[in-house]
Design a protein around this motif. Structure first.
Motif, PDB file in Angstrom:
ATOM      1  N   GLN A 117       0.954  -1.059   0.132  1.00 48.59           N
ATOM      2  CA  GLN A 117      -0.025   0.053  -0.148  1.00 48.59           C
ATOM      3  C   GLN A 117       0.842   1.271   0.139  1.00 48.59           C
ATOM      4  O   GLN A 117       0.309   2.569   0.135  1.00 48.59           O
ATOM      5  N   ARG A 124      -6.972   1.149  -4.710  1.00 47.11           N
ATOM      6  CA  ARG A 124      -7.637   0.021  -5.154  1.00 47.11           C
ATOM      7  C   ARG A 124      -8.600   0.668  -6.400  1.00 47.11           C
ATOM      8  O   ARG A 124      -9.568   1.531  -6.132  1.00 47.11           O
ATOM      9  N   GLN A 125      -8.302   0.338  -7.653  1.00 44.91           N
ATOM     10  CA  GLN A 125      -9.054   1.165  -8.751  1.00 44.91           C
ATOM     11  C   GLN A 125      -8.986  -0.099  -9.981  1.00 44.91           C
ATOM     12  O   GLN A 125      -8.300  -1.124  -9.432  1.00 44.91           O
ATOM     13  N   LEU A 133     -11.375  -4.153 -10.182  1.00 46.06           N
ATOM     14  CA  LEU A 133     -10.883  -3.339  -9.275  1.00 46.06           C
ATOM     15  C   LEU A 133      -9.794  -4.170  -8.304  1.00 46.06           C
ATOM     16  O   LEU A 133      -9.850  -5.302  -8.114  1.00 46.06           O
ATOM     17  N   ASP A 134      -8.640  -3.669  -8.549  1.00 46.10           N
ATOM     18  CA  ASP A 134      -7.357  -4.160  -7.749  1.00 46.10           C
ATOM     19  C   ASP A 134      -6.506  -3.171  -7.275  1.00 46.10           C
ATOM     20  O   ASP A 134      -6.717  -1.894  -7.601  1.00 46.10           O
ATOM     21  N   ASN A 135      -5.475  -3.686  -6.303  1.00 45.35           N
ATOM     22  CA  ASN A 135      -4.755  -2.619  -5.825  1.00 45.35           C
ATOM     23  C   ASN A 135      -3.473  -2.464  -6.915  1.00 45.35           C
ATOM     24  O   ASN A 135      -2.558  -3.534  -7.236  1.00 45.35           O
ATOM     25  N   CYS A 136      -3.436  -1.181  -7.234  1.00 37.66           N
ATOM     26  CA  CYS A 136      -2.677  -1.061  -8.380  1.00 37.66           C
ATOM     27  C   CYS A 136      -2.145   0.387  -8.470  1.00 37.66           C
ATOM     28  O   CYS A 136      -2.796   1.557  -7.884  1.00 37.66           O
TER      29      CYS A 136
END
Length: 481
Positions: A117, A124-125, A133-136
């Protein structure tokens, strides 16, 4: 006699030398102590990205280049060179072979999945890589692309700029953007830890794309229009601002939500009615979506267009176009000043029930004199940016940077763009008349092979024949080439 390996190495250094001022001076012309060391590490990082081995983290590049990892980390993380200066040089040096009326500016987002993070911009987008939608991290990219004269694979793409997208939480100091005070304080600390410049304000992805486009337009790079997917195409403010700078576009829109009336519809003007503030279409004229327009067409209204040759078959489809005006609000009939071609494509797809047709739609502005074939070519050119993303990730490690800072991410991507541009330059040498170019992967392989041969000759004292034999064995056994 100068062999291919020596020539390849010399070409790489010559290519990079054209960008030396971008690594040794600021955009305002000033410089800094030890700028020569910065230039030396730029060459190491650039060549390391092109050498075999995956992934392309700084640790890997340092090992491949037999150099100090900490120096490379400082070059990316802290050095005062400006990624905007590198991009400006890339825009100034676009090969003529990639420019022209057939070419298009393509804007698109690129997702970089992350597990943690703490890297700059992580949220999260929507991530195109994972399709959810994913952590990126997400970058907004602008490239110039020109279709192949005969084969789809002969398309040419040149990188022009990349910007990291930051969500409101990463940029705003508005309490309403955060769930609680603790979250607000956490993001304030993240901005400090990742060294986000104090003057960076939140910009939407379309706003970032427009900024990149404006820079290209100011450089007067010859192209026909701007192309994008629905995410950018459906942003009305994005289309409006492109019209404000007289930049033609062929932008994909929703076939079920975008609404239009025929361009020649007699409008009700606001000056004719004291209580009316917006131009509108008459009540007896019904606005339609692209899907509704298509549904009313007979089979003979569609034209079969072949736009290029794929690896297995000709690329073709059924298309239709008509002149329209955009409707801003269905309930009031308000219309905008956006008029142009509505381009439709019937796409064949197979599902469990058999063959059906799906519709795609584009709003085309500023290309009134273009033929149907030209509109189709531009619309279909957008696939080039997806290939560009694959090339810079799979071959150059665009998504492998493990640093967390704003400057580090943009520095890494700037050198990746330079490495991509060098490969494109080499591709141009392999074909003639915009055709029969070696693939991006093949050219990378040639560069790697020649680099390996040169290394064996210099480090191990091999003669040319023996070096070629060993290089071939090594590459076939230990690398994807």
């Amino acid at each position: 006699m100068t062999n291919k390996a020596t020539r390849s190495q010399a070409e790489g250094l010559q290519f990079l030398s054209d960008y030396r001022t971008a690594f040794t001076t600021r955009a305002d012309g000033s410089t800094w102590p030890k700028n020569e060391r910065t230039w030396l590490n730029a060459g190491r990082y650039f060549r390391g990205l092109l050498r075999p081995g995956s992934p392309n983290t700084i640790t890997d590049i340092a090992k491949k280049m037999h150099t100090d990892q900490e120096r490379l980390e400082r070059f990316v993380r802290e050095s005062p060179w400006e990624h905007e200066h590198v991009e400006a040089e890339l825009r100034e040096r676009v090969p003529e072979a990639i420019q022209g009326h057939e070419a298009a500016l393509i804007v698109d987002g690129m997702g970089i999945p992350k597990t943690g993070q703490d890297s700059v911009g992580v949220a999260r987008q929507w991530c195109g890589v994972t399709g959810k939608l994913d952590n990126c991290q997400v970058t907004v990219n602008c490239t110039l692309a020109r279709p192949g004269e005969r084969q789809n694979a002969d398309q040419l793409t040149w990188p022009l700029g990349m910007r990291l997208f930051l969500s409101e939480k990463w940029t705003d100091d508005d309490e309403a953007d955060y769930e609680n005070q603790h979250e607000r304080e956490r993001y304030a600390q993240l901005r400090k830890d990742t060294a986000v410049p104090a003057d960076i304000e939140h910009q939407s992805k379309p706003e970032l794309a427009l900024e990149l486009i404006e820079q290209v337009v100011s450089t007067e790079i010859e192209h026909g229009c701007v192309v994008s997917d629905r995410f950018f195409g459906e942003a009305r403010s994005f289309r409006r601002k492109l019209r404000a700078i007289s930049e033609p576009y062929v932008l994909e829109v929703s076939p079920t939500e975008f609404r239009v009336v025929p361009e020649d519809t007699d409008l009700i003007q606001p000056d004719a009615h004291p209580n009316r503030k917006h131009a509108a279409h008459p009540e007896d004229v019904m606005s339609e979506t692209p899907a509704e327009v298509a549904e009313a067409l007979g089979d003979d209204a569609w034209t079969e267009i072949t736009w290029n040759e794929g690896t297995k078959e000709l690329l073709s489809g059924e298309f239709y176009r008509t002149r329209v005006r955009e409707v801003k609000r269905r309930d009031t009939g308000w219309v905008s000043d956006e008029t142009g071609w509505l381009l439709l494509k019937n796409e064949q797809s197979n599902d469990e029930d058999g063959e059906n047709k799906e519709l795609r739609a584009w709003m085309c502005w500023g290309v009134d004199e273009a033929s149907l074939e030209e509109l189709v070519s531009w619309a279909q050119l957008r696939w080039c940016v997806e290939q560009f993303h694959r090339d810079i990730k799979q071959n150059l490690g665009a998504d492998e940077y493990q640093g967390r800072t704003w400057k580090g991410v943009h520095h890494h991507l700037a050198v990746v763009m330079l490495a991509h541009a060098f490969v494109v330059r080499r591709r141009l040498e392999t074909g003639a008349n915009h055709s029969d170019f070696s693939s991006f992967e093949d050219v990378i392989g040639q560069i790697v092979r020649e680099s390996a041969i040169q290394g064996l000759m210099e480090d191990k004292g091999c003669d040319r024949d023996r070096a070629e034999e060993l290089a071939e064995y090594m590459l076939q056994s230990y690398s994807p080439w």
